[in-house]
Design a protein around this motif. Structure first.
Motif, PDB file in Angstrom:
ATOM      1  N   PHE A  57      88.250 -24.548 -23.065  1.00 50.53           N
ATOM      2  CA  PHE A  57      88.448 -23.133 -23.485  1.00 50.53           C
ATOM      3  C   PHE A  57      87.666 -22.151 -22.426  1.00 50.53           C
ATOM      4  O   PHE A  57      86.623 -22.675 -21.917  1.00 50.53           O
TER       5      PHE A  57
ATOM      6  N   LYS B 134      83.611 -16.950 -26.566  1.00 48.51           N
ATOM      7  CA  LYS B 134      84.783 -17.419 -26.316  1.00 48.51           C
ATOM      8  C   LYS B 134      86.100 -16.593 -26.100  1.00 48.51           C
ATOM      9  O   LYS B 134      85.912 -15.494 -26.625  1.00 48.51           O
ATOM     10  N   GLU B 135      87.000 -17.049 -25.571  1.00 47.35           N
ATOM     11  CA  GLU B 135      88.303 -16.563 -25.145  1.00 47.35           C
ATOM     12  C   GLU B 135      88.845 -15.950 -26.509  1.00 47.35           C
ATOM     13  O   GLU B 135      89.735 -14.896 -26.572  1.00 47.35           O
ATOM     14  N   ASP B 136      88.781 -16.599 -27.609  1.00 45.14           N
ATOM     15  CA  ASP B 136      89.215 -16.192 -29.020  1.00 45.14           C
ATOM     16  C   ASP B 136      88.214 -15.287 -29.816  1.00 45.14           C
ATOM     17  O   ASP B 136      88.564 -14.894 -30.707  1.00 45.14           O
TER      18      ASP B 136
ATOM     19  N   ASN C 148      85.337 -15.561 -30.916  1.00 45.45           N
ATOM     20  CA  ASN C 148      84.124 -16.185 -31.474  1.00 45.45           C
ATOM     21  C   ASN C 148      83.006 -16.247 -30.466  1.00 45.45           C
ATOM     22  O   ASN C 148      83.011 -16.356 -29.499  1.00 45.45           O
TER      23      ASN C 148
END
Length: 87
Positions: free
Chosen positions: A47, A12-14, A16
């Protein structure tokens, strides 16, 4: 119905890692078809994610589908089991 379970991990972009399974009829064996179904699922998320390729998605096993899975496959062509970090 027998289904193929494709074990999938996508960043994911974060940072994770999302972990989910893509379930399709076991007669669907074309990897690009599976990847495209996974990409369709990822588009439903709010996201951004990394790419989905053979490095992130692999055939895990074959199992008997439940009624819920069969109904989803008849409607959408696939079923997703969200495992980790899918929200």
């Amino acid at each position: 119905m027998k289904v193929a379970v494709w074990d999938t991990y996508v960043e994911k972009e974060d940072g994770n890692i999302m972990h989910f399974d893509i379930l399709v009829p076991d007669n669907i064996t074309n990897e690009q078809t599976i990847f495209n179904l996974g990409k369709s699922y990822l588009k439903t998320k709010s996201f951004k994610t990394g790419q989905l390729t053979s490095n992130e998605c692999r055939l895990c096993h074959i199992e008997q589908a439940t009624e819920e899975i069969v109904l989803s496959i008849e409607k959408k062509g696939y079923y997703i089991i969200e495992m980790e970090n899918c929200n």
